[in-house]
Design an enzyme around this catalytic site. Structure first.
Site, PDB file in Angstrom:
ATOM      1  N   PHE A   1       0.810  -1.224   0.000  1.00  0.00           N
ATOM      2  CA  PHE A   1       0.000   0.000   0.000  1.00  0.00           C
ATOM      3  C   PHE A   1       0.841   1.272   0.000  1.00  0.00           C
ATOM      4  CE2 PHE A   1       0.393  -1.498   4.435  1.00  0.00           C
ATOM      5  CZ  PHE A   1       1.018  -0.400   5.020  1.00  0.00           C
TER       6      PHE A   1
ATOM      7  N   ARG B   1     -11.486   6.917  13.554  1.00  0.00           N
ATOM      8  CA  ARG B   1     -11.414   6.167  12.295  1.00  0.00           C
ATOM      9  C   ARG B   1     -12.744   5.463  12.001  1.00  0.00           C
ATOM     10  NH1 ARG B   1      -5.215   3.963  13.125  1.00  0.00           N
ATOM     11  NH2 ARG B   1      -4.182   5.557  11.865  1.00  0.00           N
TER      12      ARG B   1
ATOM     13  N   ASN C   1      -7.668   6.699   6.261  1.00  0.00           N
ATOM     14  CA  ASN C   1      -8.206   6.329   7.579  1.00  0.00           C
ATOM     15  C   ASN C   1      -8.174   7.510   8.561  1.00  0.00           C
ATOM     16  OD1 ASN C   1      -5.483   6.421   7.914  1.00  0.00           O
ATOM     17  ND2 ASN C   1      -5.290   4.455   8.956  1.00  0.00           N
TER      18      ASN C   1
ATOM     19  N   HIS D   1      -3.368  10.047  11.866  1.00  0.00           N
ATOM     20  CA  HIS D   1      -2.141   9.347  12.246  1.00  0.00           C
ATOM     21  C   HIS D   1      -1.850   9.648  13.709  1.00  0.00           C
ATOM     22  CE1 HIS D   1       2.063   8.022  12.305  1.00  0.00           C
ATOM     23  NE2 HIS D   1       2.279   9.111  13.017  1.00  0.00           N
TER      24      HIS D   1
HETATM   25  P1  GDP Z   1      -1.093   3.284  12.080  1.00  0.00           P
HETATM   26  O1  GDP Z   1       0.066   3.441  13.047  1.00  0.00           O
HETATM   27  O2  GDP Z   1      -2.364   2.827  12.775  1.00  0.00           O
HETATM   28  O3  GDP Z   1      -1.336   4.520  11.217  1.00  0.00           O
HETATM   29  O4  GDP Z   1      -0.750   2.079  11.096  1.00  0.00           O
HETATM   30  P2  GDP Z   1       0.586   1.678  10.280  1.00  0.00           P
HETATM   31  O5  GDP Z   1       1.792   2.407  10.813  1.00  0.00           O
HETATM   32  O6  GDP Z   1       0.612   0.190  10.229  1.00  0.00           O
HETATM   33  O7  GDP Z   1       0.298   2.181   8.794  1.00  0.00           O
HETATM   34  C1  GDP Z   1       0.548   3.503   8.373  1.00  0.00           C
HETATM   35  C2  GDP Z   1      -0.568   3.921   7.432  1.00  0.00           C
HETATM   36  O8  GDP Z   1      -0.532   3.101   6.259  1.00  0.00           O
HETATM   37  C3  GDP Z   1      -1.998   3.716   7.981  1.00  0.00           C
HETATM   38  O9  GDP Z   1      -2.438   4.758   8.814  1.00  0.00           O
HETATM   39  C4  GDP Z   1      -2.802   3.614   6.694  1.00  0.00           C
HETATM   40  O10 GDP Z   1      -3.029   4.911   6.140  1.00  0.00           O
HETATM   41  C5  GDP Z   1      -1.857   2.844   5.779  1.00  0.00           C
HETATM   42  N1  GDP Z   1      -2.103   1.406   5.837  1.00  0.00           N
HETATM   43  C6  GDP Z   1      -1.742   0.532   6.816  1.00  0.00           C
HETATM   44  N2  GDP Z   1      -2.154  -0.724   6.528  1.00  0.00           N
HETATM   45  C7  GDP Z   1      -2.783  -0.636   5.335  1.00  0.00           C
HETATM   46  C8  GDP Z   1      -3.427  -1.621   4.483  1.00  0.00           C
HETATM   47  O11 GDP Z   1      -3.507  -2.811   4.776  1.00  0.00           O
HETATM   48  N3  GDP Z   1      -3.962  -1.149   3.309  1.00  0.00           N
HETATM   49  C9  GDP Z   1      -3.899   0.162   2.952  1.00  0.00           C
HETATM   50  N4  GDP Z   1      -4.452   0.526   1.780  1.00  0.00           N
HETATM   51  N5  GDP Z   1      -3.298   1.100   3.720  1.00  0.00           N
HETATM   52  C10 GDP Z   1      -2.761   0.699   4.893  1.00  0.00           C
END
Ligand code: GDP
Length: 173
Positions: A61, A109, A119, A122
């Site tokens: 992604f 969210r 979403n 952050h």
């Molecule tokens: P966060 O700490 O909850 O924001 O999650 P992460 O650090 O794992 O991911 C960073 C950002 O990447 C997330 O806020 C989402 O915008 C995006 N993201 C994470 N997982 C996914 C996924 O499985 N699919 C997509 N399309 N975007 C994702």
């Protein structure tokens, strides 16, 4: 009052494009007892977005995430609260918007996430990431100096809230 922790919050581009979502999330921040220490509207360029999300560079992604984050202005906040990092993550809810809508519909969210990429918000996931992210996005803000010189006023709520700039300023009187 217990010590305050700092976290980095981002309201992502689709939130800024929708005045109702923006106002509702700002209201939730204040009613959840966060103080807004730094606040700015900021459009990520490709370089900063890639540095910010470097840990995800090999994920499927990644490209859509960078395209989305550079698609328009975001709001960046340094938030202070007791246990701010975890409390902000609790208020945001699960990363995946559909899980958030199903399991935690009252979270940010759950209410304002449009997809897994869009979403809504952050939040830093540890004190170490908070320091790194704040350092990247607020290079003139000194976290150590804030704890030494300003945290006291935030703890004792000697503050004025500036609605227009969405930020708390110290009331030195
Ligand atoms: P966060 O700490 O909850 O924001 O999650 P992460 O650090 O794992 O991911 C960073 C950002 O990447 C997330 O806020 C989402 O915008 C995006 N993201 C994470 N997982 C996914 C996924 O499985 N699919 C997509 N399309 N975007 C994702």
């Amino acid at each position: 009052m217990p010590p305050l922790e700092l976290t980095l919050a981002i309201l992502k581009p689709h939130v800024i494009k929708n005045p109702h979502s923006l106002a509702s999330i700002r209201k939730l921040i204040l009613s959840s007892h966060f103080k807004v220490v730094q606040s700015k509207r900021f459009t990520f360029n490709d370089e900063i977005a890639k540095r910010f999300y470097n840990e995800h560079k090999d994920k499927f992604f990644y490209n859509r995430l960078i395209t989305f984050m550079t698609s328009g202005p975001s709001d960046l906040y340094v938030l202070a609260r007791e246990n701010a990092i975890q409390e902000w993550r609790n208020l945001m809810g699960p990363t995946k918007a559909y899980k958030a809508q199903y399991d935690d519909p009252e979270t940010i969210r759950g209410q304002f996430g449009l997809s897994d990429t869009r979403n809504a918000t952050h939040g830093s996931d540890s004190a170490q990431s908070a320091a790194k992210e704040i350092g990247l996005l607020f290079p003139d803000f000194d976290i150590i100096k804030w704890h030494d010189n300003e945290e006291y006023y935030f703890r004792s709520n000697s503050l004025i809230f500036c609605c227009f700039d969405f930020v708390h300023k110290i009331n030195y009187k």
